[in-house]
Write an enzyme that holds these catalytic residues in place. Structure first.
Site, PDB file in Angstrom:
ATOM      1  N   GLY A 124       0.827  -1.194   0.000  1.00  0.00           N
ATOM      2  CA  GLY A 124       0.000   0.000   0.000  1.00  0.00           C
ATOM      3  C   GLY A 124       0.857   1.238   0.000  1.00  0.00           C
ATOM      4  O   GLY A 124       2.070   1.188  -0.254  1.00  0.00           O
ATOM      5  N   GLY A 125       0.240   2.372   0.311  1.00  0.00           N
ATOM      6  CA  GLY A 125       0.968   3.619   0.266  1.00  0.00           C
ATOM      7  C   GLY A 125       2.056   3.732   1.310  1.00  0.00           C
ATOM      8  O   GLY A 125       3.049   4.428   1.101  1.00  0.00           O
TER       9      GLY A 125
ATOM     10  N   ASP B  27     -10.696   5.632   9.259  1.00  0.00           N
ATOM     11  CA  ASP B  27     -10.570   5.190   7.859  1.00  0.00           C
ATOM     12  C   ASP B  27     -11.353   3.900   7.662  1.00  0.00           C
ATOM     13  O   ASP B  27     -10.893   2.963   7.019  1.00  0.00           O
ATOM     14  CB  ASP B  27      -9.100   4.985   7.512  1.00  0.00           C
ATOM     15  CG  ASP B  27      -8.868   4.894   5.993  1.00  0.00           C
ATOM     16  OD1 ASP B  27      -9.761   5.358   5.246  1.00  0.00           O
ATOM     17  OD2 ASP B  27      -7.837   4.357   5.569  1.00  0.00           O
TER      18      ASP B  27
END
Length: 855
Positions: free
Chosen positions: A25-26, A137
């Site tokens: 992921g980021g 989130d």
């Protein structure tokens, strides 16, 4: 992007063997690895090397700190934190399944299954919020669904605690999925737990309605954020025209722009979903919808009135959920049988008067089975108490009717007067009188039952009982066993009595009373010696009865009694459904269901159903069910209050005294525990009561005395896994480790192929302890993890987890569960085993644990 910071290697940091990359992921990369020490698969989430030196590393460490505080079956668990010069890695639970986003794409599930997932997410959120953690989130990508249908919240990378500032994520506070963010989060306002509830509402909307609550239609991020902040969501009914009104009301509340108008907590949302799930998905009346809506609305001062309204609707909802439609027009009747009053002399055998009294009592106890919407309530009268005092006791139990028989006998002739009494005002509602001959007891039994049935209204009357004759000698054998099974006598039933009943059943297969007595006697004996074969044999006897033409309702009642102790979930629910269709009173079946949930380790559900049963019928048995579930969850304060009320009202309810002993044991009041258990007359002490008395000695440091009594209990209940485990612990405290290992090896052998010696959950728990003590930690952890997932509130399982993790050197997990137990006021004496002291020198031991078990 650097995605190979962790390469496949033999062993990473001396413990983890990396196998392959699972995803990236980021901020980080996730790897599949094996914990070579414990032999289990794990997920290692590593911060990308090109992300170090900025706020990402701080977020990564923050996620570790937050996850370390969370230990819940609906949240992905943190096992370990790995640090070296270049990186930070989180060792986490490996979840075998898919994201909720993938699950939505690949499954067309039933509404009930979707509600179950939402309820699980709520429970995980509630745990986080109770610890002051906001996820921030929450979206389908961050919910994992296991292959077994378990929902787990993951990725707390931008989560925050309520007492910290927002600087950590200020630079990208609208990073991630705008669709899932609350209006206040998009606007950079101060957040609380209700922000997550908005995100949860978006997930619930998509899961239930099959589309998202806001249409993007090619908007850029800023315009889309503005729409979420200021425009109303698409009405649920527009996306799903058939949506039940309670669910539509719930979604509307969750997606309110103003957080003040949303539900107050995830727990409230869970309660509302539970109401819909349990009391009728198809229920869509305006009153029902308003009740669900009101449950979720402020202000707090209205909460009491709304819960009262909810309680009323819940009871009405029970009818819809259980399918009890046809008989709800008849008010349920809860019938007790008062002691038979016999005056004069009966000619015949030496115990003729005892047999006549037993026959009359049984005839009256058969009456409810001949009536619709009626149930017999077990009632143990106070010896020598006048009638008015007995009726007062019945009033407190919710009894609607009391049956009384008065006999005036001379030689072989008895005049009998039957009365149906209203306990509320002590008035006789109906009565009948006639004469019977004592040497014609069988004929008299059926005559009495049929006459007692006629004391009730015609709407309640079913088919009259049929006369099934036995020869006199056999009938007297039946009555003799009946007197033992009667709760008013002190002589207990035995295995030979069950053999006698089998012989009688073989000779008289059409006699329902023999089957009912066998079921009652078998469960009584099971509670004394804890041999599951008794239950298996009883079910076999009852299955044979299915081929006869006896009353199926009575037969199902007997089966339900057996299955409520057996742990056979599918079999229990099948029998319960059949009984529901036949119109048994709701409180009676709710109590049976509560008992079954307790045996399954579902204590919160058990408590819920026990309370509902008690609200309808406040009997001693229902109060005891409440106390049992409260104790199992470690809610000692409420359990102590419930048991005190129970003992005050029913001083000879010996199981309540035994349970009081358990509460005092677990909270460290050892003298009070010993006093509570020894107040039970010896002839009424079950193996469990004796085992608890042994444990009181053990916790007082009287190991020799405890060991002697444990071994005595084992002679009463052979191959009892719990007792064998206790014996092993006594050997450990007496510094006889080889004898302890021999006992643990015996447990492993007993549970290797057949776990029917006790309930399956308890067999797994004790087996896990035995394996851990024998050095087989990997299998032990796998077993205890399974139990923690299924019964996270079980005190015995949490204590066993603390012991197993300590034996395995899993200090963080061991510390967590010890803290949990100390928080629920478990006494520090329970951590006297030497292995617990090994935690004291570990850096993972918290100050609270050190102060509690080490000093």
């Amino acid at each position: 992007m650097d995605v190979v910071a962790l390469e496949k290697t033999e062993v990473y940091q001396g413990r983890y063997r990396v196998e392959r990359t699972l995803g990236a992921g980021g901020m980080g990369v996730v790897y599949l690895a094996e914990d070579v020490k414990l032999g289990r698969k794990v997920a290692i989430k590593q911060l990308r090397s090109d992300m170090t030196g900025n706020s990402a590393e701080a977020r990564f460490r923050s996620e570790a700190q937050l996850l370390a505080r969370l230990n819940h079956p609906n949240i992905v668990r943190l096992y370990d934190v790995l640090e070296d010069d270049d990186s930070v890695s989180l060792v986490m639970e490996l979840v075998e399944g898919v994201t909720l986003k993938e699950w939505l794409r690949e499954n067309s599930a039933a509404l009930a299954q979707k509600l179950d997932l939402l309820m699980q997410i709520c429970q995980g959120l509630s745990e986080a919020h109770c610890l002051g953690i906001i996820h921030r989130d929450l979206k389908p990508d961050n919910i994992l669904v296991t292959n077994d249908g378990l929902a787990k919240i993951t990725d707390f990378g931008i989560a925050k605690t309520l007492d910290c500032d927002q600087q950590l994520t200020r630079e990208d506070h609208i990073a991630g999925s705008i669709q899932a963010m609350s209006p206040e989060q998009l606007q950079g306002a101060k957040l609380d737990a209700r922000s997550d509830l908005f995100s949860f509402g978006s997930i619930a909307y998509e899961l239930l309605c099959g589309s998202k609550p806001f249409e993007r239609d090619g908007m850029n991020a800023l315009a889309f954020a503005q729409q979420i902040s200021s425009k109303p969501h698409i009405p649920p009914q527009q996306s799903w025209p058939e949506i039940p009104k309670p669910l539509a009301a719930l979604l509307d509340r969750l997606l309110e722009k103003n957080p003040e108008l949303r539900p107050e907590s995830a727990q409230q949302v869970f309660e509302a979903l539970t109401l819909v799930r349990q009391y009728g998905i198809d229920t869509s009346t305006q009153q029902y919808s308003e009740t669900v809506t009101q449950l979720l609305v402020k202000p707090r001062k209205k909460r009491g009135r709304m819960l009262a309204a909810l309680s009323g609707i819940a009871l009405a909802g029970v009818g819809a959920f259980w399918g009890w439609h046809s008989f709800m027009q008849l008010a349920p009747q809860y019938i007790a049988v008062l002691p038979v009053q016999l005056h004069g002399k009966v000619r015949g055998e030496e115990n003729a008067e005892t047999l006549v009294t037993a026959m009359v009592r049984q005839a009256l106890m058969n009456t409810p089975s001949q009536l619709k919407s009626s149930a017999l309530v077990t009632y143990t009268p106070e010896k020598g108490a006048p009638l008015e005092k007995q009726l007062r006791r019945l009033r407190t139990q919710g009894i609607t009717d009391a049956l009384q028989a008065r006999l005036d006998c001379m030689q072989v002739r008895c005049s009998i007067e039957l009365q149906r009494i209203n306990p509320r005002d002590s008035q006789v509602r109906q009565q009948a009188s006639f004469v019977f001959l004592t040497d014609k007891r069988q004929e008299a039994q059926y005559t009495i039952t049929n006459n007692a049935t006629e004391l009730f209204g015609k709407d309640y009357q079913g088919e009259p009982s049929e006369y099934k004759r036995m020869i006199a000698e056999d009938y007297n054998r039946y009555l003799t066993i009946l007197t033992k099974a009667d709760s008013t006598t002190s002589e207990a039933v035995s295995r030979s009595d069950l053999d006698t009943l089998k012989e009688l059943i073989a000779s008289y297969p059409q006699n329902i009373n023999l089957y009912l007595l066998y079921a009652e006697a078998a469960t009584d004996l099971f509670l004394t010696i804890n041999d599951n074969k008794l239950l298996t044999d009883a079910l076999g006897v009852l299955r044979n009865a299915e081929e006869t033409y006896i009353s199926q309702a009575d037969l199902l009642e007997a089966k339900l009694l057996i299955k409520s102790f057996s742990g056979n979930k599918i079999g229990f629910q099948s029998t319960l459904k059949e009984l529901q269709a036949k119109g048994h009173p709701s409180a009676h079946l709710l109590a049976q269901f509560a008992r079954f949930q307790f045996t399954q380790g579902n204590y919160q559900q058990g408590l819920t159903y026990a309370k509902e049963a008690t609200a309808l019928h406040p009997s001693a048995g229902n109060l005891y069910l409440i106390a049992m579930n409260q104790t199992a969850m470690g809610n000692y304060e409420n359990a102590r209050k419930t048991v005190s009320e129970l003992i005050n009202r029913f001083p000879e309810h010996w199981s309540a005294h035994s349970l009081k002993g358990v509460i005092e044991l677990e909270t460290g009041n050892l003298n009070n525990a010993e006093k509570a258990i020894t107040s039970i007359p010896k002839e009424f002490r079950s193996w469990g009561a004796k085992n608890n008395l042994s444990t009181a000695y053990f916790l007082q440091g009287k190991y020799d005395q405890a060991l002697e009594l444990y071994q005595e209990v084992l002679t009463q209940s052979p191959d009892n896994l719990t007792v064998i485990s206790n014996i092993a612990e006594a050997f450990l405290m007496l510094d006889r480790p080889e004898l302890a290992k021999a006992e643990y090896a015996k447990i492993v052998q007993l549970t290797s192929s057949n776990q029917d010696t006790e309930s399956a959950a308890n067999a797994l728990r004790v087996r896990a302890i035995a394996l851990a003590n024998l050095g087989q930690q990997s299998e032990a952890i796998a077993l205890i993890t399974k139990l923690l997932l299924s019964s996270p509130d079980d005190t015995d399982i949490k204590y066993s987890a603390a012991l197993i993790y300590t034996l395995s050197g899993e200090w963080r997990s061991a510390n967590y569960y010890i803290e949990e137990l100390l928080h629920q006021d478990m006494s520090t004496e329970w951590f006297v085993l030497p292995v617990f002291k090994t935690l004291c020198t570990q850096p993972q031991a918290s100050e609270e644990v050190v102060a509690g078990i080490c000093l």
